[in-house]
Motif scaffolding. Structure first.
Motif, short mmCIF file in Angstrom:
data_model
loop_
_atom_site.label_atom_id
_atom_site.label_comp_id
_atom_site.label_asym_id
_atom_site.label_seq_id
_atom_site.Cartn_x
_atom_site.Cartn_y
_atom_site.Cartn_z
N LEU A 79 -5.84 -16.67 -7.45
CA LEU A 79 -6.95 -16.37 -6.53
C LEU A 79 -7.83 -15.23 -7.04
CD1 LEU A 79 -5.21 -16.69 -3.02
CD2 LEU A 79 -6.89 -18.24 -4.03
N GLY A 80 -7.42 -14.64 -8.15
CA GLY A 80 -8.21 -13.57 -8.75
C GLY A 80 -8.04 -12.21 -8.08
N LEU A 81 -6.99 -12.06 -7.27
CA LEU A 81 -6.77 -10.78 -6.60
C LEU A 81 -5.98 -9.81 -7.47
CD1 LEU A 81 -5.81 -12.22 -3.08
CD2 LEU A 81 -8.00 -11.22 -3.74
N MET A 131 15.55 2.00 4.95
CA MET A 131 14.31 2.76 4.78
C MET A 131 13.80 2.74 3.33
SD MET A 131 13.60 6.63 5.91
CE MET A 131 14.39 6.69 7.49
N ARG A 132 14.74 2.65 2.38
CA ARG A 132 14.36 2.67 0.96
C ARG A 132 13.35 1.58 0.64
NH1 ARG A 132 19.71 4.55 -0.86
NH2 ARG A 132 20.51 2.51 -0.36
N LEU A 133 13.66 0.36 1.08
CA LEU A 133 12.78 -0.78 0.79
C LEU A 133 11.44 -0.64 1.53
CD1 LEU A 133 13.20 -3.28 -0.98
CD2 LEU A 133 13.71 -4.58 1.08
N VAL A 134 11.52 -0.15 2.76
CA VAL A 134 10.31 0.05 3.57
C VAL A 134 9.39 1.07 2.90
CG1 VAL A 134 9.53 1.05 5.75
CG2 VAL A 134 11.39 -0.60 5.75
N VAL A 135 9.97 2.19 2.47
CA VAL A 135 9.19 3.24 1.80
C VAL A 135 8.60 2.71 0.50
CG1 VAL A 135 9.41 5.44 0.57
CG2 VAL A 135 10.37 5.20 2.86
N TYR A 136 9.41 1.97 -0.23
CA TYR A 136 8.96 1.46 -1.52
C TYR A 136 7.78 0.49 -1.36
CZ TYR A 136 9.05 -0.89 -6.03
OH TYR A 136 8.70 -1.42 -7.25
N THR A 137 7.91 -0.47 -0.43
CA THR A 137 6.82 -1.44 -0.25
C THR A 137 5.57 -0.76 0.32
OG1 THR A 137 7.75 -2.10 1.88
CG2 THR A 137 8.30 -3.47 0.00
N GLY A 138 5.78 0.24 1.18
CA GLY A 138 4.65 1.01 1.72
C GLY A 138 3.93 1.78 0.62
N LEU A 139 4.73 2.41 -0.24
CA LEU A 139 4.17 3.18 -1.36
C LEU A 139 3.40 2.25 -2.31
CD1 LEU A 139 4.02 5.89 -2.93
CD2 LEU A 139 6.13 5.23 -4.09
N CYS A 140 3.97 1.08 -2.58
CA CYS A 140 3.30 0.14 -3.47
C CYS A 140 1.99 -0.35 -2.85
CB CYS A 140 4.22 -1.04 -3.80
SG CYS A 140 5.58 -0.57 -4.88
N GLY A 141 1.99 -0.59 -1.55
CA GLY A 141 0.76 -0.99 -0.86
C GLY A 141 -0.30 0.08 -1.01
N LEU A 142 0.13 1.33 -0.88
CA LEU A 142 -0.81 2.46 -0.98
C LEU A 142 -1.34 2.61 -2.41
CD1 LEU A 142 -0.71 5.67 0.90
CD2 LEU A 142 -0.54 6.02 -1.54
N LEU A 143 -0.44 2.47 -3.40
CA LEU A 143 -0.84 2.65 -4.80
C LEU A 143 -1.65 1.46 -5.33
CD1 LEU A 143 2.42 4.21 -6.32
CD2 LEU A 143 0.28 5.38 -5.79
N ALA A 144 -1.35 0.27 -4.82
CA ALA A 144 -2.06 -0.92 -5.31
C ALA A 144 -3.47 -1.05 -4.73
CB ALA A 144 -1.26 -2.18 -4.97
N LEU A 170 -5.29 -9.22 -0.12
CA LEU A 170 -4.07 -8.95 -0.89
C LEU A 170 -2.94 -8.34 -0.02
CD1 LEU A 170 -2.68 -9.18 -3.61
CD2 LEU A 170 -3.65 -6.98 -4.26
N PRO A 171 -3.21 -7.30 0.78
CA PRO A 171 -2.12 -6.79 1.62
C PRO A 171 -1.62 -7.83 2.63
CG PRO A 171 -4.19 -5.74 2.21
CD PRO A 171 -4.40 -6.46 0.91
N LEU A 172 -2.51 -8.71 3.08
CA LEU A 172 -2.07 -9.75 4.01
C LEU A 172 -1.14 -10.74 3.29
CD1 LEU A 172 -5.29 -10.48 6.13
CD2 LEU A 172 -3.22 -9.21 6.79
N MET A 173 -1.40 -10.97 2.00
CA MET A 173 -0.52 -11.84 1.22
C MET A 173 0.82 -11.16 0.99
SD MET A 173 -3.09 -13.73 -1.38
CE MET A 173 -2.17 -15.23 -1.48
N MET A 174 0.80 -9.83 0.82
CA MET A 174 2.06 -9.10 0.66
C MET A 174 2.86 -9.14 1.97
SD MET A 174 2.31 -8.16 -2.40
CE MET A 174 1.43 -9.63 -2.92
N ILE A 231 0.34 -1.21 5.91
CA ILE A 231 0.08 0.15 6.40
C ILE A 231 -0.32 1.06 5.23
CG2 ILE A 231 1.07 2.16 7.58
CD1 ILE A 231 3.03 0.13 8.95
N GLY A 232 0.41 0.92 4.11
CA GLY A 232 0.08 1.72 2.92
C GLY A 232 -1.34 1.45 2.46
N TRP A 233 -1.69 0.19 2.43
CA TRP A 233 -3.05 -0.22 2.00
C TRP A 233 -4.09 0.35 2.97
CZ3 TRP A 233 -4.29 -3.85 -2.06
CH2 TRP A 233 -5.63 -4.20 -2.13
#
Lengths: 300, 47
Positions: free
Chosen positions: A236-238, A26-39, A171-175, A159-161
């Motif tokens: 790509l300038g993203l 869950m740690r990695l899931v939460v972290y990547t979700g949080l980063c998606g939301l913050l980015a 960008l989220p699709l690339m992530m 999901i975060g995004w």
């Protein structure tokens, strides 16, 4: 007096329910979700942002619980997993099923009501993907199980995004693609040094079915597009240079470790150090890449 | 099919108590969270 004639089962401890959610994963899931939301290019209310991440965590926990419910027979055969609540006999399967379904439904409904319908839909899709496509359908049938199953772990940044912006862009699709392509080298590096465990359980992991040589080649082959996708947002300038430089350096080192694993052969009494190094670094790599994405958004 | 031993009964009661405590804590946290979500929604003017 039925209660006196039936053995009264000892109810599972709450810690076992917690263990069912696979807090480590869950740690990695939460972290990547949080980063998606913050980015994401949007300002999110802290309470709603917290709620979105909580929903992602709960959904991941639900998927983990349902995975353990379905795989309790498999878990009992592997050293790494036989101490889990179900194979260890500390919990009955029905409790795990009810817990997983309840937790998943709660996470999706809360996301839909508090955040938005798009993020709730993707969240529901990610649970179903992990449980139905990966756990039930692919894991026991094909050595490509974790390739397709890796998509389940790739959903959180999207999901975060979506929670922050209400839509999904390039960008989220690339992530998503990055985590998807990162999963095979990550898991196959692990499978190379815990091969016996998977073999005993009859899971068709690539090293068990196709052998080490093929697995090593596949690790190298998946690393190439993974590195390309990791760096691509910059040209790509993203993103800006902060992400670009960090992603380039971190990906180059990943490529180096993966190349070492891809081109060597297991020796007698091999301690599999390069494979263990690649596996450990792959986790740090994802943390660094997603951290750079957030840093790029706020500092560039 | 036998009745649980006194030791088992103690364990069952202890488990039930700890689970009830954790459930109460989680429900309390959810009440606070739902209240804060409502405030955030009202403040931002979203449905």
């Amino acid at each position: 007096m039925t209660t006196m004639t039936r053995p009264l089962p000892v109810p599972a401890d709450w810690r076992d329910f917690l263990a069912l959610t696979k807090p480590g994963v869950m740690r990695l899931v939460v972290y990547t979700g949080l980063c998606g939301l913050l980015a994401a290019p949007a300002t999110v209310d802290p309470v709603l942002g917290f709620t979105a991440i909580l929903c992602i965590a709960l959904a991941a926990g639900a998927a983990g619980a349902l995975n353990q419910w379905y795989e309790s027979d498999l878990d009992a055969k592997m050293k790494r997993t036989r101490g889990r609540p179900l194979p260890a006999g500390r919990m009955d399967r029905q409790s795990a099923l009810h817990f997983g379904v309840g937790l998943g439904a709660f996470a999706v409904i809360l996301m839909g009501l508090a955040i938005n319908l798009l993020s709730a839909t993707i969240l529901a899709g990610s649970i179903l993907f992990y449980v139905v496509i990966y756990t039930v359908w692919l894991k026991r049938r094909t050595p490509q199980n974790i390739v397709i199953g890796g998509a389940a772990g790739a959903f959180p940044p999207v999901i975060g995004w979506a929670a922050a912006t209400g839509h999904v862009s390039a960008l989220p699709l690339m992530m998503f693609a990055l985590v998807f392509l990162w999963t095979p080298p990550h898991f196959w590096a692990l499978a190379l040094f815990v091969k016996t465990d998977y073999a005993n359980a009859g899971v068709p992991m690539l090293p068990v079915v196709a052998g080490e040589r093929v697995t090593r080649t596949q690790i190298g082959l998946y690393t190439v597009p993974m590195v390309a996708v990791a760096i691509a947002p910059w040209p790509l300038g993203l993103t800006h240079a902060i992400y670009g430089v960090v992603a380039t350096l971190a990906s180059a080192f990943f490529g180096l470790l993966a190349f070492r694993v891809a081109t060597r052969r297991t020796q007698a009494e091999d301690r599999m150090r390069p494979e263990k190094r690649l596996f450990a670094y792959s986790i740090a790599y994802l943390f660094v890449i997603f951290g750079a994405l957030v840093a790029d958004r706020f500092l560039a | 099919m036998t009745a649980p031993s006194p030791d088992d009964e103690d364990l069952i009661r202890a488990r039930q108590r700890s689970r009830a405590r954790v459930t109460a804590l989680l429900l309390g946290a959810l009440v606070v969270l739902f209240f804060l979500i409502s405030i955030a929604k009202i403040r931002s003017g979203t449905p």
